[in-house]
Write a protein that holds these residues in place. Structure first.
Motif, short mmCIF file in Angstrom:
data_model
loop_
_atom_site.label_atom_id
_atom_site.label_comp_id
_atom_site.label_asym_id
_atom_site.label_seq_id
_atom_site.Cartn_x
_atom_site.Cartn_y
_atom_site.Cartn_z
N LYS A 21 0.82 -1.16 -0.19
CA LYS A 21 0.11 0.10 0.10
C LYS A 21 0.81 1.40 0.01
O LYS A 21 0.30 2.32 0.47
CB LYS A 21 -1.05 -0.07 1.21
CG LYS A 21 -2.03 -1.05 1.01
CD LYS A 21 -3.01 -0.99 2.31
CE LYS A 21 -3.99 -2.22 1.95
NZ LYS A 21 -4.84 -2.24 2.92
N THR A 22 2.21 1.29 -0.58
CA THR A 22 3.05 2.69 -0.73
C THR A 22 2.29 3.15 -2.16
O THR A 22 2.57 4.21 -2.07
CB THR A 22 4.38 1.99 -0.83
OG1 THR A 22 4.70 1.17 -1.87
CG2 THR A 22 5.13 1.64 0.32
N ILE A 23 1.74 2.35 -2.91
CA ILE A 23 1.19 3.13 -4.03
C ILE A 23 -0.42 2.57 -4.11
O ILE A 23 -0.92 1.38 -3.87
CB ILE A 23 1.69 2.51 -5.37
CG1 ILE A 23 3.14 2.90 -5.62
CG2 ILE A 23 0.87 3.03 -6.79
CD1 ILE A 23 3.70 2.56 -7.04
N THR A 24 -1.36 3.53 -4.15
CA THR A 24 -2.69 3.14 -4.34
C THR A 24 -3.21 3.04 -5.78
O THR A 24 -2.58 3.58 -6.50
CB THR A 24 -3.73 4.25 -3.51
OG1 THR A 24 -3.35 5.52 -4.24
CG2 THR A 24 -3.24 4.29 -1.90
N PRO A 25 -4.20 2.10 -6.03
CA PRO A 25 -4.81 2.02 -7.22
C PRO A 25 -5.11 3.49 -8.14
O PRO A 25 -5.15 3.68 -9.22
CB PRO A 25 -5.90 1.12 -7.37
CG PRO A 25 -5.44 0.44 -6.39
CD PRO A 25 -4.96 1.21 -5.25
N ARG A 26 -5.65 4.38 -6.93
CA ARG A 26 -6.05 5.45 -7.51
C ARG A 26 -4.76 6.52 -7.97
O ARG A 26 -5.09 7.19 -8.92
CB ARG A 26 -7.06 6.17 -6.34
CG ARG A 26 -7.29 7.74 -6.80
CD ARG A 26 -8.20 8.11 -5.50
NE ARG A 26 -8.71 9.45 -6.10
CZ ARG A 26 -8.91 10.66 -5.26
NH1 ARG A 26 -8.44 10.41 -3.92
NH2 ARG A 26 -9.21 11.68 -5.54
N SER A 27 -3.77 6.18 -7.47
CA SER A 27 -2.71 7.24 -7.67
C SER A 27 -2.18 6.74 -9.20
O SER A 27 -1.22 7.42 -10.04
CB SER A 27 -1.66 7.07 -6.89
OG SER A 27 -0.79 5.70 -6.75
N LEU A 28 -2.59 5.51 -9.64
CA LEU A 28 -2.03 5.04 -10.93
C LEU A 28 -3.15 5.56 -12.05
O LEU A 28 -2.68 5.49 -13.26
CB LEU A 28 -2.08 3.73 -11.03
CG LEU A 28 -0.85 2.96 -10.10
CD1 LEU A 28 -1.09 1.32 -10.18
CD2 LEU A 28 0.57 3.62 -10.38
N GLN A 29 -4.05 6.18 -11.78
CA GLN A 29 -4.84 6.77 -12.83
C GLN A 29 -4.49 7.87 -13.61
O GLN A 29 -4.60 8.27 -14.87
CB GLN A 29 -6.25 7.01 -12.38
CG GLN A 29 -7.15 6.04 -11.89
CD GLN A 29 -8.09 6.27 -11.08
OE1 GLN A 29 -8.72 7.72 -10.72
NE2 GLN A 29 -8.96 5.54 -10.77
N VAL A 30 -3.50 8.78 -13.11
CA VAL A 30 -3.00 9.96 -13.54
C VAL A 30 -1.32 9.63 -13.59
O VAL A 30 -0.92 9.34 -12.76
CB VAL A 30 -3.40 11.22 -12.99
CG1 VAL A 30 -2.52 12.42 -13.55
CG2 VAL A 30 -4.72 11.46 -12.78
N VAL A 31 -1.02 10.24 -14.84
CA VAL A 31 0.44 9.95 -15.04
C VAL A 31 1.10 11.20 -15.33
O VAL A 31 0.58 11.86 -16.27
CB VAL A 31 1.00 8.93 -16.10
CG1 VAL A 31 2.38 8.74 -16.27
CG2 VAL A 31 0.45 7.63 -15.78
#
Length: 114
Positions: A13-23
């Motif tokens: 959980k250092t990266i959330t799936p939500r943070s992968l939506q925008v690059v």
């Protein structure tokens, strides 16, 4: 490699799936096609642009100095690279003269048109 590092961080959980939506892409390190605008190159480009416009308007110029300008631009770069600045400056002066001649010729032709 990127895929593996993302998969490793999702369970912890250092990266959330939500943070992968925008690059966000940072392009500051990419090469840019920007050339330093030397006066000689600007004189050459301006003369070529004026000649091109005169041809579009069907103005018959006395001479366009196309070959001489191209040669003098090349020699300007060679002289400047060889640290022969007086010779480079003389080539730049010639290019400015060619530009001035084309400008005056276009002005004459436009004044004589009805």
């Amino acid at each position: 490699m990127l895929k593996m590092s993302i998969q490793a961080r999702l369970p912890s959980k250092t990266i959330t799936p939500r943070s992968l939506q925008v690059v966000n892409v940072d392009t500051t390190v990419q090469d840019k096609a920007i050339a330093f605008p030397t006066d000689a190159r600007l004189y050459h480009k301006a003369r070529a642009a004026l000649v091109r416009q005169a041809k579009k308007c069907r103005l018959q110029l006395r001479q366009s100095d196309e070959r001489l300008s191209k040669r003098d631009l090349m020699m300007n770069g060679r002289y400047a690279h060889a640290k022969q600045m007086k010779r480079a400056r003389s080539m730049q002066k010639r290019l400015r003269t060619y530009l001035g001649c084309v400008i005056r010729d276009i002005e004459r032709k436009l004044q004589s048109q009805p």
